[in-house]
Every structure is written in structure tokens, then in C-alpha cells.
Motif scaffolding. Structure first.
Motif, PDB file in Angstrom:
ATOM      1  N   GLU A   1       0.784  -1.207   0.119  1.00  7.97           N
ATOM      2  CA  GLU A   1       0.122   0.016  -0.037  1.00  7.97           C
ATOM      3  C   GLU A   1       0.902   1.393   0.026  1.00  7.97           C
ATOM      4  OE1 GLU A   1      -3.366   2.239   2.658  1.00  7.97           O
ATOM      5  OE2 GLU A   1      -3.280  -0.166   2.867  1.00  7.97           O
ATOM      6  N   LEU A   2       1.974   1.279   0.698  1.00  5.22           N
ATOM      7  CA  LEU A   2       2.921   2.426   0.629  1.00  5.22           C
ATOM      8  C   LEU A   2       3.431   2.471  -0.585  1.00  5.22           C
ATOM      9  CD1 LEU A   2       4.738   1.880   4.257  1.00  5.22           C
ATOM     10  CD2 LEU A   2       3.300   3.631   3.658  1.00  5.22           C
TER      11      LEU A   2
ATOM     12  N   ASP B   1       2.114   1.761  -3.337  1.00  9.58           N
ATOM     13  CA  ASP B   1       1.125   2.067  -4.274  1.00  9.58           C
ATOM     14  C   ASP B   1       0.778   3.621  -4.122  1.00  9.58           C
ATOM     15  OD1 ASP B   1       0.770  -0.258  -5.595  1.00  9.58           O
ATOM     16  OD2 ASP B   1      -0.995  -0.858  -4.264  1.00  9.58           O
ATOM     17  N   THR B   2       0.474   3.819  -3.034  1.00 11.15           N
ATOM     18  CA  THR B   2       0.706   5.546  -2.647  1.00 11.15           C
ATOM     19  C   THR B   2       1.687   6.167  -3.138  1.00 11.15           C
ATOM     20  OG1 THR B   2      -0.597   4.999  -0.423  1.00 11.15           O
ATOM     21  CG2 THR B   2       0.421   7.036  -0.742  1.00 11.15           C
ATOM     22  N   TYR B   3       3.009   5.808  -2.823  1.00  8.14           N
ATOM     23  CA  TYR B   3       4.203   6.397  -3.528  1.00  8.14           C
ATOM     24  C   TYR B   3       4.041   6.981  -4.980  1.00  8.14           C
ATOM     25  CZ  TYR B   3       8.811   7.036  -5.701  1.00  8.14           C
ATOM     26  OH  TYR B   3       9.881   7.369  -6.453  1.00  8.14           O
TER      27      TYR B   3
ATOM     28  N   ASP C   1       1.406   6.665  -6.873  1.00  2.52           N
ATOM     29  CA  ASP C   1       0.076   7.356  -7.343  1.00  2.52           C
ATOM     30  C   ASP C   1       0.446   8.949  -7.013  1.00  2.52           C
ATOM     31  OD1 ASP C   1      -1.496   5.473  -7.827  1.00  2.52           O
ATOM     32  OD2 ASP C   1      -2.656   5.310  -6.014  1.00  2.52           O
ATOM     33  N   ASP C   2       1.381   9.473  -5.645  1.00  2.00           N
ATOM     34  CA  ASP C   2       1.696  10.657  -5.368  1.00  2.00           C
ATOM     35  C   ASP C   2       2.767  11.052  -6.297  1.00  2.00           C
ATOM     36  OD1 ASP C   2       1.334  12.770  -3.659  1.00  2.00           O
ATOM     37  OD2 ASP C   2       3.561  12.235  -3.299  1.00  2.00           O
TER      38      ASP C   2
ATOM     39  N   SER D   1       8.501  17.120  -2.110  1.00  2.00           N
ATOM     40  CA  SER D   1       7.747  16.121  -1.801  1.00  2.00           C
ATOM     41  C   SER D   1       8.396  14.506  -2.360  1.00  2.00           C
ATOM     42  CB  SER D   1       6.138  16.268  -2.267  1.00  2.00           C
ATOM     43  OG  SER D   1       5.373  15.277  -1.805  1.00  2.00           O
TER      44      SER D   1
ATOM     45  N   SER E   1       9.751  11.296  -0.505  1.00  2.00           N
ATOM     46  CA  SER E   1       8.911  10.037  -0.810  1.00  2.00           C
ATOM     47  C   SER E   1       9.993   8.920  -1.624  1.00  2.00           C
ATOM     48  CB  SER E   1       7.690  10.149  -1.301  1.00  2.00           C
ATOM     49  OG  SER E   1       7.754  10.609  -2.542  1.00  2.00           O
TER      50      SER E   1
END
Length: 117
Positions: A26-27, A29-31, A33-34, A60, A64
Motif C-alpha cells: 500500500e505504501l 502504491d501510494t508513492y 500515485d503521489d 515531496s 518519498s
């Protein structure tokens, strides 16, 4: 030349999360996407010739990227952020394109590392 991606970073994240593979996925995937959002902001800022608008998305994405082991990408963003804070980024459009290209390589490496688990 720097590695595109350091797999040890994912191992550290797994360690930190107590081996929670789903959470690390999930981390990641979030990375991913962001990063797309930050890159779009960087492209827009570079096209507009607005170095100040490059600061936040470069910062940012740098932070990340460091977290997931994307060393070369983090360093490209670090340099862009530093120059943008000073108010001038030479060849901003080309350099942001290089950041996007580096991100494409990182995305492929991260997804391959995840698939190999």
C-alpha cells in the motif's frame, strides 16, 4: 552511476512494519500515485518558467523517493528543489523530463521487486 532503486529499502520498510507485506504494498502504491501528481505539478511549473512552484513537488518527490529507495530520482529532485529555492532552475523543462524518465524506471523496478516476492 547511482542505482535506480535499492531493494534494501523495501526490506527496511518490511522490517519497520513488522513484516506487513500488504501495508508495504500500500505504501508503494501510494508513492506511485503521489509521484504522478508531483510530476504533473513539476511539469506545469517548468513549462510556466516558475521555479518557486517547483519547490514543493520536488521536495515531496525527493522525500518519498528516499523512503522507497529511489536514490537517483531522489537526488535529481534534491538538486531541482535546491535550485528552485534559490529562484532559478536552468533547463527546467529538460530536467523535469529527466525526473519523469527516472520515475518510470523506478516504477518498473518497484513493481518488479514486488512481483518477485
Amino acid at each position: 552511476s547511482e542505482p535506480t532503486f535499492e531493494p534494501e529499502a523495501l526490506e527496511r520498510l518490511l522490517e519497520i512494519t513488522g513484516g506487513d507485506v500488504a501495508f508495504v504494498d500500500e505504501l508503494v502504491d501510494t508513492y506511485l500515485d503521489d509521484a504522478v501528481i508531483q510530476l504533473a505539478a513539476m511539469v506545469e511549473a517548468a513549462a510556466a518558467g516558475d521555479p518557486r512552484a517547483l519547490v514543493r513537488p520536488a521536495h515531496s518527490l525527493k522525500s518519498s523517493s528516499d523512503n522507497v529507495g529511489a536514490v537517483a530520482l531522489a537526488n535529481l529532485c534534491r538538486t531541482l528543489e535546491s535550485e528552485a529555492r534559490e529562484g532559478a532552475v536552468s533547463q527546467a523543462v529538460e530536467r523535469v523530463a529527466a525526473v519523469a524518465q527516472a520515475f518510470d524506471a523506478v516504477r518498473a523496478d518497484l513493481l518488479a521487486a514486488r512481483a518477485a516476492r
